[in-house]
Design a protein around this motif. Sequence first.
Motif, short mmCIF file in Angstrom:
data_model
loop_
_atom_site.label_atom_id
_atom_site.label_comp_id
_atom_site.label_asym_id
_atom_site.label_seq_id
_atom_site.Cartn_x
_atom_site.Cartn_y
_atom_site.Cartn_z
N ASP A 1 0.93 -1.22 0.13
CA ASP A 1 0.10 -0.01 0.06
C ASP A 1 0.83 1.35 0.04
O ASP A 1 1.70 1.43 0.77
CB ASP A 1 -0.84 -0.12 1.25
CG ASP A 1 -1.80 1.10 1.37
OD1 ASP A 1 -2.26 1.60 0.35
OD2 ASP A 1 -1.80 1.84 2.28
N ALA B 1 -8.16 -0.48 2.30
CA ALA B 1 -6.81 -0.07 1.95
C ALA B 1 -6.60 1.41 1.58
O ALA B 1 -5.92 2.05 1.73
CB ALA B 1 -6.15 -1.18 0.79
N MET B 2 -7.87 1.81 1.14
CA MET B 2 -7.89 3.18 0.68
C MET B 2 -8.78 3.80 1.56
O MET B 2 -9.31 5.36 1.24
CB MET B 2 -8.20 3.22 -0.77
CG MET B 2 -7.98 4.32 -1.64
SD MET B 2 -8.44 3.98 -3.27
CE MET B 2 -8.65 5.82 -4.04
N ARG C 1 -1.49 0.06 4.93
CA ARG C 1 -2.75 -0.53 4.75
C ARG C 1 -2.54 -2.21 4.01
O ARG C 1 -3.42 -2.27 3.29
CB ARG C 1 -3.74 -0.01 4.43
CG ARG C 1 -4.24 1.15 5.40
CD ARG C 1 -5.43 2.10 5.06
NE ARG C 1 -5.66 2.81 6.23
CZ ARG C 1 -7.23 3.02 6.77
NH1 ARG C 1 -8.24 2.39 6.08
NH2 ARG C 1 -7.42 3.68 7.55
N ASP D 1 -8.79 5.49 4.10
CA ASP D 1 -8.21 6.81 4.83
C ASP D 1 -8.27 7.90 4.05
O ASP D 1 -8.41 9.22 4.45
CB ASP D 1 -6.67 6.48 5.29
CG ASP D 1 -5.83 6.11 4.07
OD1 ASP D 1 -6.51 5.34 3.31
OD2 ASP D 1 -4.66 6.44 3.91
N GLU E 1 -4.16 2.99 -5.72
CA GLU E 1 -4.29 4.38 -5.67
C GLU E 1 -3.58 5.18 -6.75
O GLU E 1 -2.73 4.54 -7.40
CB GLU E 1 -3.88 4.74 -4.22
CG GLU E 1 -4.51 3.86 -3.06
CD GLU E 1 -4.11 4.42 -1.75
OE1 GLU E 1 -3.71 5.65 -1.67
OE2 GLU E 1 -4.21 3.69 -0.87
N ASP F 1 0.60 4.39 0.65
CA ASP F 1 0.90 5.53 1.69
C ASP F 1 0.40 5.51 3.04
O ASP F 1 0.70 6.02 3.97
CB ASP F 1 0.34 6.93 1.16
CG ASP F 1 -1.14 6.57 0.76
OD1 ASP F 1 -1.71 5.74 1.08
OD2 ASP F 1 -1.54 7.49 -0.17
N GLY F 2 -0.60 4.43 3.25
CA GLY F 2 -1.02 4.23 4.58
C GLY F 2 -0.74 2.96 5.48
O GLY F 2 -1.36 2.84 6.41
CA CA Z 1 -3.83 3.52 1.34
#
Ligand code: CA
Length: 735
Positions: free
Chosen positions: A529, A608-609, A534, A611, A568, A531-532
């Motif tokens: 993932d 996963a996204m 996740r 956030d 993303e 940036d997070g």
């Molecule tokens: Ca993410």
Amino acid sequence: MSHPDHEISSNESNNPHFEEIVARGLASPSRRMILRGGVGLAGLAMLPGCATLGSAPASALGFPSLDKSLLDDVVLPPGYRYTVLHATGDSLDPKVPAYSNAGAETDDWSRRVGDHHDALDIFFIDERGRYTDKDTGRAVLVVNHESSADAHFMHPAGQTSNGVSGKKFTQFGDWDLGVRPELEVLKEINHHGVSVVEIERSGQGWRMKAESPLNRRVTAQTPARIAGPRAHINDIWSQMVTRWEPAGSMARGTLNNCGHGKTPWGTYLACEENWAFYFQMGSGSAPVSGREAAARRRYGLPVAAPAAAQTRGNSQGWHTVSATDDRFARWNLAAVGANAERDFRNEANTFGYNVEIDPLNASSNPVKRVAMGRMAHEGAVCSLPKAGQPLAFYMGCDSRNEYIYKFVSAAVWDPKDIGGGTVAGDKYLNEGKLFAARFDADGRGQWIELDIKDTRIANYSAFKFANQGEVYVHTRHAADAVGATKMDRPEWAAINPKNGEIYVTLTNNSAANRTPSRVDAANPRAYMDVDGKRGAGNPNGHIIRFREDGDQATATGFRWDIFLFGAEEDAGDANLSGLTARNSFSSPDGLWFSPTTGICWIQTDDGAMTDETHCMMLAALPGQVGDGGKVTVKNRMVINGTEQTGMQETFVGATLGEARLRRFLIGPKGSEITGVTEAPGGRALFVNIQHPGEDSKTALSPDSQWPGNKGYGRPGRPRSATIVITRTDGGVIGT
Ligand code: CA
Ligand code: FEO
Ligand code: CA
Ligand code: CA
């Protein structure tokens, strides 16, 4: 269910990845041709005798793509609106009080709309009360209630165990085995299953008819018939023997109904997905044999009682209410009686099927279609029906590393069977062939029949099959034996009405299964993932599609490519479909083509996204298999502090861009978007919003208030719901 972690992998077979298949010479490079230059793309025109696309399929999407949203509401493009048709707990009977939305109900919920709205479909009613595919303004809406884990909102202060309430039991969290209260458990048993609700269109739009005699709940207790091939039915029934039904020909209820199917004759298939997590073993069991343990482990079922009272368990403790009352004792797989007729050691063998329901016959028994195999069924979509030809049903098994299957009917399609109910189902869904899919590295695929006459199945060592009846009940072992391809969690399938191609969402996979050295052409990504933090593996999922050889339901070969990769927009090499901030998405799950517009609707169930944006529904205008090309995927992961990289070739569809892939809907906080259909003509779209507020810590502190915060029902706790989307100008949705 929204969290990638919810699906536990129980596939420990050694089925090879593609490199190994090629290395062993099992995949023929001579078949490479097809994906390159349009060879074999002839015959894309409308197939004779099929459901056909509406007169004006969309050539462009007629709405602006949505920005990401973290609002606690359903967000739609300008010019669109939604109303709530029904929500969790709504009364289906004038004698049952309106829903408190505070857990105050004292009835057992068997006459209320269930929880966790998932798949849905619509069945129109003609003037004689019979099924029709024409829009008569009167219909029944059938909704799956996946339900699963977070039942705490239906009790005053959350679930109770050992007299302590306020807990949030989850299937995978810490919990204890203390006794659960009877009323709570009855409510939980009954909020599962399927709701069948009459709806009608008025000047104000579609509304539920609370007083209709067609309103029905199929719950986890409703008696159902066990049906299968005539030659093997005794070998099937012998595996279903319980204290409740020693003959094994009937079972009770359906669980965790996720994706679905609509048959050409007008019945509904409710697919049983993660049913294993409702069973537990109490103490005092006779030892489970090695063969039975192998059977259970392959489906994630318990083989022994939990070691201690405080432990991680797999059920919600429904069995703890009573050892003598079968409504509760049946969830305990312990062998505590003298034989299988004295306990419920076989009860789990009665779950994991496609369950056929006749929506217009409220007194008919649901039927479990064992010939279609036992798995974590997610969807059963029918090929474009052609008179005089067999029908194929495409099915995903939703767990990590599981397979894609198809069932091909022995009977050939006769349109005179429309309206034939489950009698027609007996004709098409009992006798036929069951196949598992192998995706090869050259862009070809093979359907491998699951037949005990195949020596790989007959001689399989991890589970010794005694007869073909066991192949249907222990399908995953049979698919292991023949080397089917382990996929990144197959979810829904959908058929493109324009050309009959089959699309399947592969929602995601974890780093335990996908690393740069453990990928293959059909599951080619291993990354992290962006940036997070996740997840890693294939955290955003993809959508694969395939076309049967000769466009035949009976084909044993097909060619495939990957329609879309979730990602993303800032995911670098993992963003293989060129997604932008306006159409990035993660974890595709629900999938359906509008027969009016040809739009492919994609729904997400993501963790996963989330956030950056809540789950969503996108509209895509697809081309066809082979319209893209071959690409090399660059994979990179850091595993225990060490970077791993690798390359994997695969085949992808043409890049869609923002012109052909747009975000249409974003859901409330904590929800997944699942289930979609339309009224004929495409001017009303029915969509399910599942489990808003799923991550709430307690029932008393919900982190979503939808739909009460928008004026539907009593405010307070979040509720799953079916919404109806229309255009303010009355036009066709999406165009
Ligand atoms: Ca993410
Ligand atoms: Fe219930 Fe596969 O989502
Ligand atoms: Ca980002
Ligand atoms: Ca799903």
